[in-house]
Design a protein around this motif. Structure first.
Motif, PDB file in Angstrom:
ATOM      1  N   ILE A 181      61.692 -12.430  24.783  1.00  0.00           N
ATOM      2  CA  ILE A 181      62.859 -12.821  23.979  1.00  0.00           C
ATOM      3  C   ILE A 181      63.410 -11.607  23.236  1.00  0.00           C
ATOM      4  O   ILE A 181      64.623 -11.361  23.236  1.00  0.00           O
ATOM      5  CB  ILE A 181      62.497 -13.941  22.988  1.00  0.00           C
ATOM      6  N   ASP A 182      62.536 -10.829  22.615  1.00  0.00           N
ATOM      7  CA  ASP A 182      62.977  -9.646  21.874  1.00  0.00           C
ATOM      8  C   ASP A 182      63.685  -8.642  22.781  1.00  0.00           C
ATOM      9  O   ASP A 182      64.647  -8.005  22.376  1.00  0.00           O
ATOM     10  CB  ASP A 182      61.796  -8.968  21.174  1.00  0.00           C
ATOM     11  N   ALA A 183      63.206  -8.511  24.004  1.00  0.00           N
ATOM     12  CA  ALA A 183      63.820  -7.578  24.950  1.00  0.00           C
ATOM     13  C   ALA A 183      65.222  -8.025  25.363  1.00  0.00           C
ATOM     14  O   ALA A 183      66.030  -7.204  25.816  1.00  0.00           O
ATOM     15  CB  ALA A 183      62.936  -7.437  26.185  1.00  0.00           C
ATOM     16  N   HIS A 184      65.529  -9.300  25.195  1.00  0.00           N
ATOM     17  CA  HIS A 184      66.836  -9.829  25.603  1.00  0.00           C
ATOM     18  C   HIS A 184      67.767 -10.125  24.429  1.00  0.00           C
ATOM     19  O   HIS A 184      68.790 -10.782  24.606  1.00  0.00           O
ATOM     20  CB  HIS A 184      66.641 -11.081  26.461  1.00  0.00           C
ATOM     21  N   LYS A 185      67.430  -9.627  23.275  1.00  0.00           N
ATOM     22  CA  LYS A 185      68.328  -9.799  22.131  1.00  0.00           C
ATOM     23  C   LYS A 185      69.444  -8.771  22.223  1.00  0.00           C
ATOM     24  O   LYS A 185      69.199  -7.591  22.431  1.00  0.00           O
ATOM     25  CB  LYS A 185      67.573  -9.653  20.810  1.00  0.00           C
ATOM     26  N   ILE A 186      70.651  -9.252  22.066  1.00  0.00           N
ATOM     27  CA  ILE A 186      71.820  -8.372  22.127  1.00  0.00           C
ATOM     28  C   ILE A 186      72.072  -7.831  20.737  1.00  0.00           C
ATOM     29  O   ILE A 186      72.191  -8.595  19.773  1.00  0.00           O
ATOM     30  CB  ILE A 186      73.048  -9.129  22.667  1.00  0.00           C
ATOM     31  N   GLN A 187      72.129  -6.520  20.655  1.00  0.00           N
ATOM     32  CA  GLN A 187      72.366  -5.868  19.371  1.00  0.00           C
ATOM     33  C   GLN A 187      73.864  -5.817  19.089  1.00  0.00           C
ATOM     34  O   GLN A 187      74.661  -5.522  19.968  1.00  0.00           O
ATOM     35  CB  GLN A 187      71.806  -4.442  19.381  1.00  0.00           C
ATOM     36  N   ASP A 188      74.216  -6.093  17.867  1.00  0.00           N
ATOM     37  CA  ASP A 188      75.616  -6.009  17.447  1.00  0.00           C
ATOM     38  C   ASP A 188      75.849  -4.603  16.921  1.00  0.00           C
ATOM     39  O   ASP A 188      75.366  -4.241  15.858  1.00  0.00           O
ATOM     40  CB  ASP A 188      75.902  -7.040  16.356  1.00  0.00           C
ATOM     41  N   ASP A 189      76.580  -3.790  17.691  1.00  0.00           N
ATOM     42  CA  ASP A 189      76.797  -2.393  17.330  1.00  0.00           C
ATOM     43  C   ASP A 189      78.046  -2.179  16.467  1.00  0.00           C
ATOM     44  O   ASP A 189      78.394  -1.037  16.186  1.00  0.00           O
ATOM     45  CB  ASP A 189      76.916  -1.540  18.592  1.00  0.00           C
ATOM     46  N   THR A 190      78.691  -3.253  16.070  1.00  0.00           N
ATOM     47  CA  THR A 190      79.876  -3.078  15.236  1.00  0.00           C
ATOM     48  C   THR A 190      79.448  -2.658  13.836  1.00  0.00           C
ATOM     49  O   THR A 190      78.463  -3.133  13.292  1.00  0.00           O
ATOM     50  CB  THR A 190      80.696  -4.385  15.149  1.00  0.00           C
ATOM     51  N   GLU A 191      80.206  -1.760  13.284  1.00  0.00           N
ATOM     52  CA  GLU A 191      79.908  -1.287  11.937  1.00  0.00           C
ATOM     53  C   GLU A 191      80.563  -2.195  10.917  1.00  0.00           C
ATOM     54  O   GLU A 191      81.645  -2.719  11.132  1.00  0.00           O
ATOM     55  CB  GLU A 191      80.415   0.130  11.753  1.00  0.00           C
ATOM     56  N   GLU A 192      79.917  -2.345   9.795  1.00  0.00           N
ATOM     57  CA  GLU A 192      80.469  -3.156   8.721  1.00  0.00           C
ATOM     58  C   GLU A 192      81.491  -2.309   7.971  1.00  0.00           C
ATOM     59  O   GLU A 192      81.218  -1.183   7.582  1.00  0.00           O
ATOM     60  CB  GLU A 192      79.348  -3.568   7.764  1.00  0.00           C
ATOM     61  N   ILE A 193      82.653  -2.845   7.800  1.00  0.00           N
ATOM     62  CA  ILE A 193      83.727  -2.126   7.110  1.00  0.00           C
ATOM     63  C   ILE A 193      83.765  -2.572   5.658  1.00  0.00           C
ATOM     64  O   ILE A 193      83.915  -3.754   5.371  1.00  0.00           O
ATOM     65  CB  ILE A 193      85.097  -2.374   7.772  1.00  0.00           C
ATOM     66  N   ILE A 194      83.608  -1.624   4.782  1.00  0.00           N
ATOM     67  CA  ILE A 194      83.632  -1.925   3.345  1.00  0.00           C
ATOM     68  C   ILE A 194      85.007  -1.554   2.816  1.00  0.00           C
ATOM     69  O   ILE A 194      85.476  -0.451   2.986  1.00  0.00           O
ATOM     70  CB  ILE A 194      82.541  -1.134   2.595  1.00  0.00           C
TER      71      ILE A 194
END
Length: 77
Positions: free
Chosen positions: A63-76
């Motif tokens: 499951i951990d190997a198939h987690k999609i990472q959200d690469d969007t940066e948080e805009i402050i």
């Protein structure tokens, strides 16, 4: 004495792969153990319970190997 396993790790990973595609759109972040347990129970393994599944380290790694990472940066602002 160890408890009897109702499902092999290979079978569990196969079901997990199918579940990821059918129910989670391939994203491990959407993988929910209680729903996955029902999925397995409805597909021929009625004696499996969520605790047994949670204890499977091979499944957690899958499951951990198939987690999609959200690469969007948080805009402050």
């Amino acid at each position: 004495m160890a408890r009897m396993s109702y499902i092999t790790n290979e079978q569990l990973i196969t079901f997990a792969a199918q579940y990821l595609i059918e129910r989670c759109d391939g994203d491990g972040n959407n993988f929910k153990i209680p729903e996955f347990t029902k999925y397995i129970q409805n597909n021929g393994f009625p004696l499996i319970n969520a605790v047994q599944i949670r204890r499977k380290n091979d499944l957690r790694e899958f499951i951990d190997a198939h987690k999609i990472q959200d690469d969007t940066e948080e805009i402050i602002v």
